[in-house]
Design an enzyme around this catalytic site. Structure first.
Site, short mmCIF file in Angstrom:
data_model
loop_
_atom_site.label_atom_id
_atom_site.label_comp_id
_atom_site.label_asym_id
_atom_site.label_seq_id
_atom_site.Cartn_x
_atom_site.Cartn_y
_atom_site.Cartn_z
N SER A 108 36.18 -29.21 -57.85
CA SER A 108 36.39 -28.13 -56.86
C SER A 108 37.28 -28.63 -55.73
CB SER A 108 35.05 -27.72 -56.30
OG SER A 108 35.21 -27.02 -55.10
N SER A 109 38.01 -27.70 -55.12
CA SER A 109 38.89 -28.08 -54.01
C SER A 109 38.10 -28.53 -52.77
CB SER A 109 39.79 -26.90 -53.63
OG SER A 109 39.02 -25.78 -53.29
N CYS A 110 36.77 -28.32 -52.76
CA CYS A 110 35.99 -28.75 -51.59
C CYS A 110 35.81 -30.26 -51.53
CB CYS A 110 34.65 -28.04 -51.55
SG CYS A 110 33.50 -28.61 -52.80
N TYR A 137 27.66 -31.02 -52.47
CA TYR A 137 28.37 -30.65 -53.70
C TYR A 137 29.65 -31.47 -53.83
CZ TYR A 137 30.77 -27.62 -57.08
OH TYR A 137 31.45 -27.12 -58.17
N LYS A 141 30.85 -34.11 -56.78
CA LYS A 141 32.08 -33.95 -57.55
C LYS A 141 33.01 -35.16 -57.38
CE LYS A 141 31.29 -30.31 -59.81
NZ LYS A 141 31.25 -30.36 -61.27
N HIS A 180 29.93 -16.49 -54.15
CA HIS A 180 31.15 -16.77 -53.38
C HIS A 180 31.64 -15.47 -52.74
CE1 HIS A 180 31.21 -20.33 -56.07
NE2 HIS A 180 31.68 -20.91 -54.98
O1 GFB Z 1 33.40 -18.23 -51.07
P1 GFB Z 1 32.59 -18.85 -50.02
O2 GFB Z 1 31.11 -18.58 -50.07
O3 GFB Z 1 32.73 -20.40 -50.02
O4 GFB Z 1 33.08 -18.33 -48.57
P2 GFB Z 1 33.76 -21.51 -49.47
C1 GFB Z 1 34.43 -18.32 -48.18
C2 GFB Z 1 34.59 -17.70 -46.82
O5 GFB Z 1 34.27 -16.30 -46.88
C3 GFB Z 1 33.68 -18.28 -45.71
C4 GFB Z 1 33.39 -15.95 -45.83
O6 GFB Z 1 34.40 -18.35 -44.51
C5 GFB Z 1 32.57 -17.23 -45.61
O7 GFB Z 1 31.94 -17.21 -44.34
N1 GFB Z 1 32.62 -14.76 -46.19
C6 GFB Z 1 32.72 -13.54 -45.59
C7 GFB Z 1 31.67 -14.66 -47.15
N2 GFB Z 1 31.84 -12.69 -46.10
C8 GFB Z 1 31.17 -13.34 -47.08
C9 GFB Z 1 30.13 -12.96 -47.98
O8 GFB Z 1 29.63 -11.85 -47.99
N3 GFB Z 1 29.71 -13.92 -48.87
C10 GFB Z 1 30.25 -15.18 -48.90
N4 GFB Z 1 29.79 -16.05 -49.81
N5 GFB Z 1 31.22 -15.56 -48.03
C11 GFB Z 1 32.61 -22.84 -51.34
C12 GFB Z 1 31.86 -24.15 -51.36
O9 GFB Z 1 33.13 -22.79 -50.08
O10 GFB Z 1 33.70 -22.80 -52.23
C13 GFB Z 1 31.63 -24.65 -52.72
O11 GFB Z 1 30.68 -24.02 -50.61
C14 GFB Z 1 32.84 -24.55 -53.61
O12 GFB Z 1 31.20 -25.96 -52.65
C15 GFB Z 1 33.49 -23.20 -53.52
O13 GFB Z 1 33.77 -25.54 -53.28
C16 GFB Z 1 34.76 -23.10 -54.32
O14 GFB Z 1 35.13 -21.30 -50.00
O15 GFB Z 1 33.67 -21.64 -47.99
#
Ligand code: GFB
Length: 309
Positions: A108-110, A137, A141, A180
């Site tokens: 993952s890019s994280c 996580y 990775k 996500h």
């Molecule tokens: O996709 P996401 O959960 O993960 O959130 P990351 C991306 C951005 O979207 C964050 C915002 O800034 C969230 O606060 N966001 C806005 C939301 N509304 C929502 C919502 O309703 N649900 C969610 N989930 N987010 C993950 C990592 O990071 O990305 C993992 O935690 C992994 O480890 C993955 O690398 C690809 O992009 O921030």
């Protein structure tokens, strides 16, 4: 890879693993082996070794992982670290013991530092601190990348790793607590439209930037790398453009046909401010993504089962 070679896809019921199985099948591969987690617990070293000794796969796509969005990563920190470390260590070690011809680990890019120089080159790995919400996580990775690298160095195993950007596609998770952002927004806007709600609340500030790749593009890239990439360094697999969470909200509300207001809950974390990958390494080898973001989201929205939302 010959069409009759035995290929194990670990994580075949997940979004990435199922896309890889679809790709391999479309390419004419007939000897694909899979196991559900109820049949094989990948955290169990003995069970994994027995499986590899019995089945003797020649190629392994390691797409099994405990995954989730920002809230799941931040809430189940121990599980994200432990489960992912065990899955990777067990599979990679068993692949070494049974002389697997080639293995591809998907990460993952994280894994890159929170404030890595953009676009993020593979060389940024381990040059700075990680984002807190997904540090467990990311550490798991990074350990996976290092397992591939060290088994190559010490034992000559052809184990490679690839780091995809944020993914979406068929078989995604639509649970609003653990998903996500992209599937969460599809569900939120769809429900708001059906229920005539005036506002949809997104998490954080809406300012973070994210790069989204359709999982069928990742599956194609994985297949491509299995044939053409044999280097110790990990390789980025991205879309090449990013978009703010607010603009993603506008795009998805437009696709869904919702015309209410978007508001933000600032008590929720933003995570990494920006994580756009530098994809020049894989682009130079001859692979580029094909599925545009609007088209990809529209197809996913049309096809996903919305009956229980
Ligand atoms: O996709 P996401 O959960 O993960 O959130 P990351 C991306 C951005 O979207 C964050 C915002 O800034 C969230 O606060 N966001 C806005 C939301 N509304 C929502 C919502 O309703 N649900 C969610 N989930 N987010 C993950 C990592 O990071 O990305 C993992 O935690 C992994 O480890 C993955 O690398 C690809 O992009 O921030």
């Amino acid at each position: 890879m010959d069409k009759s070679d035995k290929i194990y896809v670990a994580g075949h019921r997940g979004m990435v693993g199922s896309a890889i199985v679809r790709r391999l099948t479309a390419e004419g591969h007939k000897n694909i082996i899979v196991r559900k987690s109820s049949e094989l617990d990948l955290r169990d070293q003995r069970a994994v070794q027995n499986f590899f000794v019995t089945e003797q796969p020649q190629y392994v796509f390691l797409a099994a992982a405990k995954v989730g969005g920002i809230n799941a990563n931040n809430s189940y920190r121990a599980d994200f670290l432990y489960d992912n470390l065990m899955i990777e260590a067990n599979i990679i070690h068993a692949a070494y013991l049974t002389n697997v011809t080639k293995l591809l680990l998907l990460g993952s890019s994280c894994i890159y530092p929170k404030f890595a120089e953009q676009p993020i080159k593979e060389e940024s790995l381990l040059t700075g601190s990680l984002e807190h919400t997904n540090e467990p996580y990311a550490i798991a990775k990074i350990a996976g990348i290092k397992l591939c690298e060290t088994f190559r160095d010490q034992y000559g195993c052809n184990f490679i790793s690839a780091m995809p950007t944020n993914l979406y596609g068929p078989n995604d998770n639509y649970d609003l607590d653990s998903s996500h952002v992209l599937p969460a927004l599809i569900r939120k806007f769809h429900s708001a439209k059906l229920n005539g709600e005036k506002q949809v609340t997104l998490w954080g500030s809406g300012k973070p930037l994210r790069e989204f790749l359709h999982v069928d593009d990742l599956a194609e890239a994985s297949f491509f790398l299995m044939q053409h990439y044999n280097e110790p360094e990990t390789i980025n697999v991205g879309y090449g453009e990013d978009i703010s969470i607010y603009d993603l909200g506008l795009l998805i509300s437009d696709i869904v046909g919702y015309d209410g207001e978007i508001v933000f809950d600032s008590s929720k974390p933003d995570g990494t401010p920006k994580k756009l990958m530098d994809n020049s390494r894989i682009n130079k080898l001859g692979w580029t993504p094909k599925i545009g973001l609007r088209k990809g989201i529209s197809t996913v929205y049309k096809e996903v089962d919305k009956s229980h939302w």
